[in-house]
Design an enzyme around this catalytic site. Structure first.
Site, mmCIF file in Angstrom:
data_model
loop_
_atom_site.group_PDB
_atom_site.id
_atom_site.type_symbol
_atom_site.label_atom_id
_atom_site.label_comp_id
_atom_site.label_asym_id
_atom_site.label_seq_id
_atom_site.Cartn_x
_atom_site.Cartn_y
_atom_site.Cartn_z
ATOM 1 N N SER A 51 5.078 34.022 -16.090
ATOM 2 C CA SER A 51 4.989 32.665 -16.636
ATOM 3 C C SER A 51 4.765 32.619 -18.141
ATOM 4 O O SER A 51 4.987 31.596 -18.770
ATOM 5 C CB SER A 51 3.876 31.882 -15.928
ATOM 6 O OG SER A 51 2.610 32.392 -16.281
ATOM 7 N N LYS A 112 -2.574 30.859 -19.665
ATOM 8 C CA LYS A 112 -1.568 29.946 -20.221
ATOM 9 C C LYS A 112 -1.904 29.668 -21.685
ATOM 10 O O LYS A 112 -2.949 30.069 -22.195
ATOM 11 C CB LYS A 112 -1.549 28.612 -19.455
ATOM 12 C CG LYS A 112 -1.350 28.722 -17.942
ATOM 13 C CD LYS A 112 0.046 29.149 -17.549
ATOM 14 C CE LYS A 112 0.173 29.218 -16.023
ATOM 15 N NZ LYS A 112 1.491 29.750 -15.595
#
Length: 258
Positions: A51, A112
């Site tokens: 990701s 993230k």
């Protein structure tokens, strides 16, 4: 004289007993120091998903600084609920890469990039990130080459994105600007929360998915990713040391993790 020698020989095992005690104490002290460093300074994490490609690859190992934003209960081993909120707390900056506990399942760690701060309005329009109604600058650069699930190489669009505070980072758009999360409603970040997204914009379960990640409470932030200290090819486990000679990605080691 012989009696004196006899007494000395019988006393000889005593230093050995003391040395074993020293070893045990040394090990205990080392464990305490390691636990202390892991709790208040740095904790290692490995990257299990794609990701954050191209910034972080599957198989990268990063050190996360826990002191960057202060401490919460999630800074402690096992997330022991000894207190609530943050001690010596500060809000991350846009562009920081952070590890946090998933709001819907605090047993899971996610990594993230911070995109939105408390009070910000975040929206994706045709693949372009908008913050507080303004489009974020995005510059196309050479394509990123990645391997498909079928073992083939594929070139995907790559961009440099510049956030309002001047932080630049690289993103990829596997599906161009037509991915499932390339057009979204407006997200208004609540107080005490941040909004996080992956750099692999079309393959990231992040704050855009409200029922899984959503807005991340500041209390859930573990720390800031600082640098990569090790990296192995995808599919190779750390304990498989016999594979290291052909699997270590030396070009990744000691690079910034953000």
């Amino acid at each position: 004289m012989s009696q004196q020698n006899d007494r000395v020989s019988r006393a000889a095992p005593q230093p050995q007993a003391e040395s074993w005690g020293d070893v045990v104490r040394t090990v205990i002290y080392a464990l305490i120091i390691a636990l202390g460093v892991r709790t208040v300074a740095f904790e290692p994490f490995n990257i299990p998903s794609g990701s954050m490609i191209p910034t972080l690859l599957i198989g990268d190992y990063v050190f996360v600084s826990k002191f960057s934003y202060g401490y919460s209960r999630f800074s402690l081993p096992l997330g022991l609920p000894l207190f609530h909120g943050r001690i010596f707390g500060s809000v991350p900056e846009r562009g920081d890469v952070v590890v946090f506990r998933l709001p819907t399942d605090t047993s899971q760690d996610y990594i993230k990039r911070v995109i939105g701060l408390p009070g910000d309005r975040i929206q994706m329009i045709d693949g372009i990130l908008h913050i507080n109604g303004e489009p974020v600058k995005r510059e196309r650069i050479e394509d990123y080459t990645m391997e498909t699930p079928f073992g083939r190489e594929s070139a995907v669009p790559r961009y440099i994105e510049t956030l309002p505070n001047g932080v630049k980072h690289t993103i990829i758009e596997i599906m161009g600007d037509d991915g499932g999360l390339d057009n979204t409603p407006v997200y208004t970040v609540p107080e005490g929360h941040i909004f996080c997204m992956g750099d692999n914009r079309d393959n990231s379960q992040d704050s855009r998915v409200l029922n899984v990640v959503g807005y991340v409470p500041l209390e859930n932030v573990v720390g800031k990713a600082q640098f990569k200290f090790f990296s192995l090819e995808e599919g190779v486990h750390f304990w498989e040391f016999w594979k290291w000679p052909t699997s270590i990605r030396f070009g990744q080691i000691f690079n910034k993790a953000h």
